[in-house]
Design an enzyme around this catalytic site. Structure first.
Site, PDB file in Angstrom:
ATOM      1  N   ARG A 104     -72.205  44.205  50.380  1.00 50.93           N
ATOM      2  CA  ARG A 104     -72.113  44.187  48.909  1.00 50.93           C
ATOM      3  C   ARG A 104     -73.271  44.901  48.198  1.00 50.93           C
ATOM      4  O   ARG A 104     -73.036  45.654  47.254  1.00 50.93           O
ATOM      5  CB  ARG A 104     -71.952  42.760  48.386  1.00 50.93           C
ATOM      6  CG  ARG A 104     -70.701  42.051  48.938  1.00 50.93           C
ATOM      7  CD  ARG A 104     -70.416  40.745  48.231  1.00 50.93           C
ATOM      8  NE  ARG A 104     -69.940  40.970  46.884  1.00 50.93           N
ATOM      9  CZ  ARG A 104     -70.616  40.689  45.800  1.00 50.93           C
ATOM     10  NH1 ARG A 104     -71.822  40.171  45.904  1.00 50.93           N
ATOM     11  NH2 ARG A 104     -70.109  40.937  44.616  1.00 50.93           N
ATOM     12  N   CYS A 146     -78.663  52.461  60.756  1.00 47.93           N
ATOM     13  CA  CYS A 146     -79.175  53.811  60.532  1.00 47.93           C
ATOM     14  C   CYS A 146     -78.524  54.460  59.318  1.00 47.93           C
ATOM     15  O   CYS A 146     -77.720  55.397  59.438  1.00 47.93           O
ATOM     16  CB  CYS A 146     -78.952  54.649  61.786  1.00 47.93           C
ATOM     17  SG  CYS A 146     -79.995  54.053  63.093  1.00 47.93           S
TER      18      CYS A 146
HETATM   19  N1  LLP Z   1     -56.018  38.390  42.884  1.00 49.57           N
HETATM   20  C1  LLP Z   1     -55.934  39.705  43.171  1.00 49.57           C
HETATM   21  C2  LLP Z   1     -54.676  40.391  42.974  1.00 49.57           C
HETATM   22  C3  LLP Z   1     -57.071  40.388  43.637  1.00 49.57           C
HETATM   23  O1  LLP Z   1     -57.001  41.676  43.881  1.00 49.57           O
HETATM   24  C4  LLP Z   1     -58.282  39.684  43.824  1.00 49.57           C
HETATM   25  C5  LLP Z   1     -59.475  40.355  44.332  1.00 49.57           C
HETATM   26  C6  LLP Z   1     -58.313  38.306  43.524  1.00 49.57           C
HETATM   27  C7  LLP Z   1     -57.165  37.694  43.048  1.00 49.57           C
HETATM   28  C8  LLP Z   1     -59.539  37.471  43.693  1.00 49.57           C
HETATM   29  O2  LLP Z   1     -60.570  37.906  42.885  1.00 49.57           O
HETATM   30  P1  LLP Z   1     -61.926  37.042  42.780  1.00 49.57           P
HETATM   31  O3  LLP Z   1     -61.578  35.758  42.117  1.00 49.57           O
HETATM   32  O4  LLP Z   1     -62.452  36.790  44.139  1.00 49.57           O
HETATM   33  O5  LLP Z   1     -62.853  37.854  41.987  1.00 49.57           O
HETATM   34  N2  LLP Z   1     -65.249  42.850  47.376  1.00 49.57           N
HETATM   35  C9  LLP Z   1     -65.526  42.700  45.963  1.00 49.57           C
HETATM   36  C10 LLP Z   1     -64.419  41.961  45.244  1.00 49.57           C
HETATM   37  C11 LLP Z   1     -63.074  42.608  45.418  1.00 49.57           C
HETATM   38  C12 LLP Z   1     -61.959  41.774  44.839  1.00 49.57           C
HETATM   39  C13 LLP Z   1     -60.623  42.270  45.271  1.00 49.57           C
HETATM   40  N3  LLP Z   1     -59.524  41.572  44.655  1.00 49.57           N
HETATM   41  C14 LLP Z   1     -66.873  41.986  45.793  1.00 49.57           C
HETATM   42  O6  LLP Z   1     -67.500  41.669  46.790  1.00 49.57           O
HETATM   43  O7  LLP Z   1     -67.318  41.766  44.671  1.00 49.57           O
END
Ligand code: LLP
Length: 869
Positions: free
Chosen positions: A790, A821
């Site tokens: 992240r 690396c």
């Molecule tokens: N619903 C849908 C359709 C989504 O695409 C996502 C997340 C969620 C729910 C859940 O979102 P949350 O409540 O967790 O924010 N890797 C990134 C976050 C990517 C989120 C992808 N979609 C990070 O580490 O911030």
């Protein structure tokens, strides 16, 4: 817990303390109740604790009442209710379950009751009462187990509902009133039994000996009734805010805490907008002259708001500005009304016939305009249409909505008018539909269009202070501002769980690093915070954030369904929870291959389509299926560009101008669109975001025939940097409630990931080497971007501490880097840590979401392992 062994005299003063749903839903909260009650007892007071149902339970019970005809649905809701109580029972570590099981059994009997089919109001009242009867039973068992002898009372034995003239049947059973007076006999009878008591809020005995409930704000009102019956020294309402404010602090961060109010002013403020206290609960204590204190559970040292008979301040002063949205005006125009006997009587008779309570009134020779407040009325378009038809017999009718009422509250309003010129000038620029000055000289109200309120209130608040009509220098009335209190609170924010668990974490680190450690207690706490909102019909956990099987099982036990974005995620849920019904899985993939949709449909999962292609090319696969449609509302939100999922630059969802094409293809293939979905991004801290999504989806849904569900997605953020303001859950609840009131026909679903798990996870690593290059100091650890990507991918900020030297003073600025690396392999830039040595344990916080699941074997280094506490 130390029970004082000196006994109290029969005339020892009483204190009534009331706790709401979130305050009775976890063990730490009950420990808090115990300590508040014990403190009063030690000070020589008798204590009556009044409690609400566990958070979210009244909504589930209401769901049974509303959906009474659908027995399987009622049974399902009952299961959730039983599970929630059993879980708290376990958490409280209580030995025998019989008492609580008896209430759950009672609920089962109520489902078998012949009155269920028709949803009889007296039956609904009995169903609703189960919430408070159960929470008070759990509480009494726990307090006794702690050593605080507590007697359980059935509120119905003390509070008798009275029938009011013109009261509807609904009101009689589900919004009952109780007439109370000081009853020394009851006080003496209880004093003979003990010192500490617990009773239910919200419930009373009806005239014929059955159960009635008190309606909204019922538990506060119960506490006030008991305060009057016992002529208590005070009624304390323990809540999650510091007290009443001079304006809604969410609109006006500079709003001042109102330290002291008289009953009449408090009544006006509560009636005209502030939601801290239900207006109904002031009248019983006012008659008995019992003071009410509003206290903040999280900060008991704050003075809160005290409401009592005559305060010292006699100079006229405006105490608050409040606003109510959703006001409907009915304007009635007739030439024949002038001097016509009985015109108003005829008109008001029509309002009475439709069960509508009129709030404000303005009248002229040929026009009478009245306002209807939705919180006091069951307002819907049908009732209004019928009312208009009846009124047309006497006059021309115009309905003006949505309006908002802005009210200035303060004693001696008429004596201050000449100082309000700046405020009045502000209204001069707007369309003011109605002005009303209350006959008790306590308020001045302006009804205007709803859209301008949020920006207007902060301006008016500042003007009232500048014009010295709001005398904020009077310290006996005005306390600190919301902003000051919030800053103080951030500086004393609850220490994170990993500080309490430091010894255990250090122990775990001796066996293996790098390693993710998850606290399931923390996951539960976050889950309950969301469930406590009550507004959402179904919560899904977006397991992309963290699919650890123990987390899945934990959230399933809390009542969450699951949102999956790949077939493998579906398989992961099924492996962790083999008995999970397929309909609790929502499949929302993006650009997935056809086989995955087919597999999900065959498995019986609910499928969301987010493009035209699947419907255009593989339409037959969806024939006869209920599906959801993900739309792109055109903009994205979130903590970083890479997590924003709206607009043409983002690959998600069907653009609004293609929705019709999608519909016609769905129709052609016999697929039913029963849900609309939108998710605009991740890591959003502004509660109003979901109001806007909710409104947009609801208005779009009205163009369809059979939409049942609106899914507002996830994206609920958690603060990462120290100055981030956390998502205000109460504000989220209010925002959703407002929209839901306008569109009650749609179920509301949400699917958060991060919010549930981010704070529950930490990454433990060990210092491998340190290095200095010029002025730059590096601390190398054995976890790199292959364990937590992240920071490299989104410039995400994670708090980093040296767990081995947590109490040592912070030293120089360092860069914390991993062994990969890539020059991007940095976990934290410019952090101030105590001098780090090889082997020290470094903790990277808030790593429970999108941590382990995004790890890789880059450089052929194994990423961090995982363990749950
Ligand atoms: N619903 C849908 C359709 C989504 O695409 C996502 C997340 C969620 C729910 C859940 O979102 P949350 O409540 O967790 O924010 N890797 C990134 C976050 C990517 C989120 C992808 N979609 C990070 O580490 O911030």
């Amino acid at each position: 817990m130390n029970q004082p062994n000196t006994s109290l005299t029969a005339d020892a003063p009483w204190v009534v303390v009331k706790f709401g749903g979130t305050s009775v839903s976890t063990r730490p909260r009950w420990d808090n109740i115990a300590s508040i009650a014990a403190t009063h007892r030690e000070a020589g007071k008798r204590v009556l604790i009044v409690v609400s149902a566990l958070s979210g339970i009244t909504d589930l019970l209401k769901g049974i009442g509303d959906g009474c005809a659908d027995l399987p649905r009622c049974m399902e809701l009952r299961e959730t209710i039983v599970a929630r109580h059993r879980m708290l029972f376990g958490e409280l570590g209580l030995p025998r379950r019989n008492a609580i099981d008896a209430w759950m059994m009672r609920l089962e009997h109520l489902l078998a009751d012949p009155r269920r089919g028709s949803g009889a109001f007296d039956w609904q009242a009995e169903v609703l009462a189960i919430g408070e009867l159960s929470s008070s039973t759990l509480g009494s068992m726990y307090l006794n187990a702690l050593g605080l002898t507590t007697h359980w009372l059935d509120s119905r034995d003390y509070l008798q509902a009275e029938a009011l003239p013109n009261q509807s049947l609904w009101g009689r059973w589900l919004s009952a009133s109780v007439r109370v007076r000081h009853d020394p006999e009851i006080a003496a009878e209880l004093a003979a039994r003990g010192d500490v008591f617990i009773a239910q809020g919200f419930i009373a005995r009806s005239g014929d000996g059955k159960t009635a409930v008190l309606g909204r704000g019922g538990s506060d009102t119960s506490a006030a009734y008991f305060g009057a019956v016992l002529k208590a020294e005070a009624v304390e309402i323990w809540t999650d805010v510091p007290g009443m404010f001079s304006a809604n602090p969410r609109q006006v961060p500079d709003a001042r805490l109102l330290a002291r109010l008289d009953y009449a002013e408090a009544q006006e403020i509560a009636t005209t907008g502030a939601k801290v206290l239900h207006p109904r609960c002031i009248h019983p204590v006012r008659d008995a002259r019992v003071p009410i204190r509003i206290k903040d559970t999280n900060r008991p040292q704050l003075p809160g708001t005290e409401i009592l008979w005559n305060t010292q301040s006699t100079t006229p002063s405006i105490k608050a500005i409040s606003s109510r949205k959703g006001i409907t005006l009915v304007s009635m125009e007739s030439i024949s009304m002038w001097q016509q006997v009985g015109f108003l009587a005829d008109v008001f008779e029509a309002f009475k016939r439709h069960g509508l309570s009129v709030d404000l009134i303005g009248s002229a020779e040929t026009n009478v305009t009245v306002s209807l407040d939705p919180s006091e009325n069951l307002l819907n378009t049908d009732v209004l249409a019928r009312l208009c038809v009846d009124l047309e017999a006497f006059c021309r009718v115009k309905v003006i909505a949505p309006c908002a009422a802005i009210t200035l509250v303060g004693r001696g309003m008429r004596a201050m008018l000449h100082r309000l010129s700046a405020v009045l000038a502000e209204f001069g620029a707007l369309d003011v539909h109605l002005i009303s000055q209350s006959s008790n000289n306590l308020n001045l109200t302006f009804v205007i269009d709803e859209a301008v309120v949020d920006t207007l209130i902060p301006r008016l608040h500042a003007m009232l202070i500048r014009a010295e009509v709001m005398r904020v220098d009077d310290a006996s009335v005005f306390g600190p501002s919301w902003r000051e209190l919030a800053e103080e609170a951030t500086s004393i924010r609850q220490p994170p769980w990993w500080q309490r668990e430091r010894a255990r974490l250090l122990e775990l680190a001796t066996t293996a690093t790098p390693r993710y450690v998850y606290s399931l207690d923390q996951v539960r706490e976050q889950a309950r915070g969301l469930l406590g909102l009550g507004m959402v019909d179904r919560w899904h956990y977006a397991l992309k954030a963290n699919p650890h099987p123990q987390i899945l099982r934990c959230l399933h036990a809390e009542g969450f369904a699951f949102e999956c974005v790949s077939w493998n995620e579906v398989l992961a849920v099924r492996a962790a929870l083999p008995d999970l019904p397929a309909e609790r899985i929502l499949f929302t993939p993006n650009f997935a291959p056809r086989e995955e949709y087919r597999a999900a449909l065959a498995a019986g999962a609910r499928v969301t389509l987010d493009g035209l292609h699947p419907m255009l090319e593989w339409g037959t696969d969806f024939a006869d299926h209920d599906i959801f449609l993900r739309v792109d509302l055109g903009i994205g939100r979130g903590h970083h560009d890479k997590v924003r999922t709206g607009g043409a630059q983002s690959k998600f969802g069907v653009a609004l101008d293609e929705v019709e094409t999608f519909r016609s293809h769905a129709r052609r293939h016999g697929a039913r669109i029963v849900g609309l979905h939108a998710h605009l991004g991740s890591g959003i801290l502004d509660a109003q975001h979901w109001r806007s999504v909710h409104v947009q989806l609801a208005s779009l849904a009205e163009r369809f025939n059979r939409i049942e569900v609106l899914d507002l997605g996830g994206g609920l953020g958690v603060p990462s940097r120290p100055d981030d303001v956390p998502l205000d859950l109460a504000a989220l609840g209010e925002a959703l409630a407002e929209v839901k009131q306008a569109y009650p026909q749609f179920q509301l679903w949400m699917e958060p990931g991060r919010y549930l798990v981010a704070e529950a996870g930490v990454l433990l690593a060990r210092v491998t080497q340190t290095k200095r290059k010029g002025d730059v100091h590096y601390v190398g650890v054995n976890a790199g971007m292959n364990s937590l990507i992240r920071p490299a991918l989104y410039e995400a900020w994670h708090e980093i501490v040296n767990l081995s030297r947590l109490d040592a003073p912070a030293g120089e600025l360092v860069q914390i880097v991993g062994p990969i690396c890539e020059s991007g392999d940095v976990l934290g830039n410019n952090r101030r840590l105590p001098a780090c040595r090889e082997g020290d344990v470094i903790l990277i916080a808030e790593a429970g979401a999108y941590g382990a699941v995004m790890a890789s074997r880059y450089n052929l280094r194994e990423p961090a392992g995982e363990v749950c506490l």
